[in-house]
Design an enzyme around this catalytic site. Structure first.
Site, mmCIF file in Angstrom:
data_model
loop_
_atom_site.group_PDB
_atom_site.id
_atom_site.type_symbol
_atom_site.label_atom_id
_atom_site.label_comp_id
_atom_site.label_asym_id
_atom_site.label_seq_id
_atom_site.Cartn_x
_atom_site.Cartn_y
_atom_site.Cartn_z
ATOM 1 N N GLY A 80 0.880 -1.181 -0.134
ATOM 2 C CA GLY A 80 -0.002 0.007 -0.284
ATOM 3 C C GLY A 80 0.949 1.218 -0.188
ATOM 4 O O GLY A 80 1.807 1.296 0.625
ATOM 5 N N ARG A 135 0.767 -4.673 -4.892
ATOM 6 C CA ARG A 135 0.714 -5.968 -3.794
ATOM 7 C C ARG A 135 0.841 -7.114 -4.448
ATOM 8 O O ARG A 135 0.405 -8.037 -4.446
ATOM 9 C CB ARG A 135 -0.547 -6.035 -2.923
ATOM 10 N N THR A 144 5.003 2.336 6.190
ATOM 11 C CA THR A 144 3.800 1.944 6.253
ATOM 12 C C THR A 144 3.011 3.131 7.217
ATOM 13 O O THR A 144 3.434 3.547 8.370
ATOM 14 C CB THR A 144 3.440 0.805 7.001
ATOM 15 N N ASP A 167 0.602 2.332 8.923
ATOM 16 C CA ASP A 167 0.143 1.433 10.148
ATOM 17 C C ASP A 167 0.991 1.380 11.473
ATOM 18 O O ASP A 167 0.740 0.968 12.331
ATOM 19 C CB ASP A 167 -0.223 0.029 9.530
ATOM 20 N N ASP A 192 3.515 -0.743 12.057
ATOM 21 C CA ASP A 192 3.340 -1.960 12.685
ATOM 22 C C ASP A 192 4.522 -3.010 12.368
ATOM 23 O O ASP A 192 4.614 -4.162 12.504
ATOM 24 C CB ASP A 192 1.947 -2.579 12.231
ATOM 25 N N ARG A 221 -4.727 -2.209 10.269
ATOM 26 C CA ARG A 221 -4.744 -3.460 10.048
ATOM 27 C C ARG A 221 -4.684 -3.986 11.228
ATOM 28 O O ARG A 221 -5.818 -3.810 11.988
ATOM 29 C CB ARG A 221 -3.556 -3.998 9.315
HETATM 30 O O1 F6P Z 1 -1.184 -1.468 5.312
HETATM 31 C C1 F6P Z 1 -1.740 -0.250 4.833
HETATM 32 C C2 F6P Z 1 -3.189 -0.329 4.749
HETATM 33 O O2 F6P Z 1 -3.514 1.107 4.378
HETATM 34 C C3 F6P Z 1 -3.891 -0.754 5.866
HETATM 35 O O3 F6P Z 1 -4.124 0.105 7.111
HETATM 36 C C4 F6P Z 1 -5.266 -1.391 5.196
HETATM 37 O O4 F6P Z 1 -5.987 -2.134 5.810
HETATM 38 C C5 F6P Z 1 -4.760 -1.774 3.867
HETATM 39 O O5 F6P Z 1 -3.589 -1.175 3.728
HETATM 40 C C6 F6P Z 1 -5.855 -1.460 2.948
HETATM 41 O O6 F6P Z 1 -5.142 -1.983 1.598
HETATM 42 P P1 F6P Z 1 -5.536 -1.783 0.153
HETATM 43 O O7 F6P Z 1 -5.196 -0.485 -0.120
HETATM 44 O O8 F6P Z 1 -5.132 -2.477 -0.561
HETATM 45 O O9 F6P Z 1 -7.174 -1.597 0.084
#
Ligand code: F6P
Length: 343
Positions: A10, A71, A126, A128, A130, A172
């Site tokens: 992401g 991804r 990130t 997040d 994390d 997440r």
């Molecule tokens: O890891 C970053 C993040 O934004 C998370 O917080 C979220 O759950 C996920 O990616 C969303 O992913 P996507 O952009 O694939 O919908």
């Protein structure tokens, strides 16, 4: 020296700032940089663009990634994709790869380094926050500022209508975004994945705040928050190529429960990808720049198989390994501090 750069997973604010810094550091020692587009997909399908200080000098304030992101997991179809990835690495006569990513993208980098001794330097990113290796990752500060600004706006309409609002944040399986932004907005309650939802306590906090004269309520719920003995809610889409389900929906469920138990008119708002968009905060630009310069330095010193990180405010290097991408859950000291207001 010729160095490939890719941004995977992401996206997040600060990616362009880090690209700019790596490119500048390499160029200072006459090394050249090649942009690989759309994360690992670009190396599998040979999608590239040239990078130079001239083409990256103005991008520090831009959100997203000029290289794009995806991804893509090349280990999913190893016979075709891993072979193509390695062929393209050789085709461009790369001496090193700078991989900017979160747990999944860096996880692939670690495997490529272990399996094929690919010369890689990693940079964690990130929203997040994390990743175990680093105290903070760029993208996080911008995300909590976006949530704070959004909730400050939601608050005025919530107050006019004497409502409760549940704001669902990303993150997440970690509660960093929810907890930090919840503290910043003075939330009445914060729900994080690390602490199962205690509905009676949440209801009693909202009731007692109302009884004390507060005419509205703000609850921040991390998308990964869950009731005891339940997993997080998902949006029901297919998992991504790393097996991650799309989380979401807990804000609406909690809002409904609050309304049912208290009779307070309640709404929910999921902030979603807003949290990843737009210009990086000053703090993220600085962190991304420092990490990018450090990663460029490691490449020039040929210290491959390393990852840059921030520990106690200092930029450090650490060896690539599973400890880098291990999940860093919320430090509950912060949650305990926030909980002083959940009474
Ligand atoms: O890891 C970053 C993040 O934004 C998370 O917080 C979220 O759950 C996920 O990616 C969303 O992913 P996507 O952009 O694939 O919908």
């Amino acid at each position: 020296m010729r160095v490939g750069l890719l941004t995977g997973g992401g996206d997040c604010p600060g990616l362009n700032a880090v690209i700019r810094a790596v490119v500048q550091q390499l160029s200072n020692e006459s090394a050249t940089a090649l942009g690989i587009l759309e994360g690992w997909r670009g190396l599998v399908h040979n999608l590239t663009m040239p990078l130079s200080p001239a083409t990256t000098e103005g991008i520090i304030a831009q959100g997203g990634s000029i290289l794009g992101a995806s991804r893509t997991n090349p280990y999913r179809n190893p016979d075709t994709d891993l072979t193509a990835l390695r062929e393209n690495f050789a085709r461009h006569e790369l001496d090193a790869l700078v991989v900017i990513g979160g747990d999944d993208t860096l996880g692939v980098a670690i495997r490529l380094h272990n399996d094929f001794q690919m010369p890689i330097v990693g940079i964690p990113k990130t929203i997040d926050n994390d990743l175990m290796a680093t105290d903070f990752s760029f993208g996080f500060d911008t995300a909590i500022n976006i949530v704070t600004e959004a909730v400050d706006r939601i608050r005025t309409t919530t107050e006019s209508h004497r409502r409760v609002v549940v704001v669902e944040t990303m993150g997440r399986h970690s509660g960093w975004i929810a907890c930090f932004s919840g503290i910043a907005v003075g939330a009445d309650y914060i729900l994080v994945p690390e602490v199962p939802i205690d509905l009676p306590h949440l209801i009693s906090a909202l009731r007692s705040h109302r009884a004390a004269g507060k005419k509205y309520g703000v609850v921040i719920a991390a998308e990964g928050a869950r009731f005891p003995d339940q997993g997080p809610l998902t949006l029901g889409h297919d998992p991504d190529s790393f097996g991650n389900p799309r989380l979401g929906g807990i804000g609406a469920v909690v809002a409904e429960a609050i309304s049912r138990h208290t009779g307070f008119e309640t709404r929910s708002v999921a902030l979603g990808h807003l949290q990843r968009g737009g210009s990086p905060s000053a703090s993220d630009r600085i962190l991304a720049t420092r990490m990018g310069l450090a990663a460029g330095r490691l490449v020039l010193q040929r210290k491959m198989g390393t990852v840059v990180a921030v520990v106690d405010g200092h930029i450090v290097e650490t060896k690539m390994g599973e400890h880098v991408v291990a999940a860093k859950t919320l430090d509950l000291t912060y949650y305990d501090e926030a909980a002083a207001f959940f009474r």
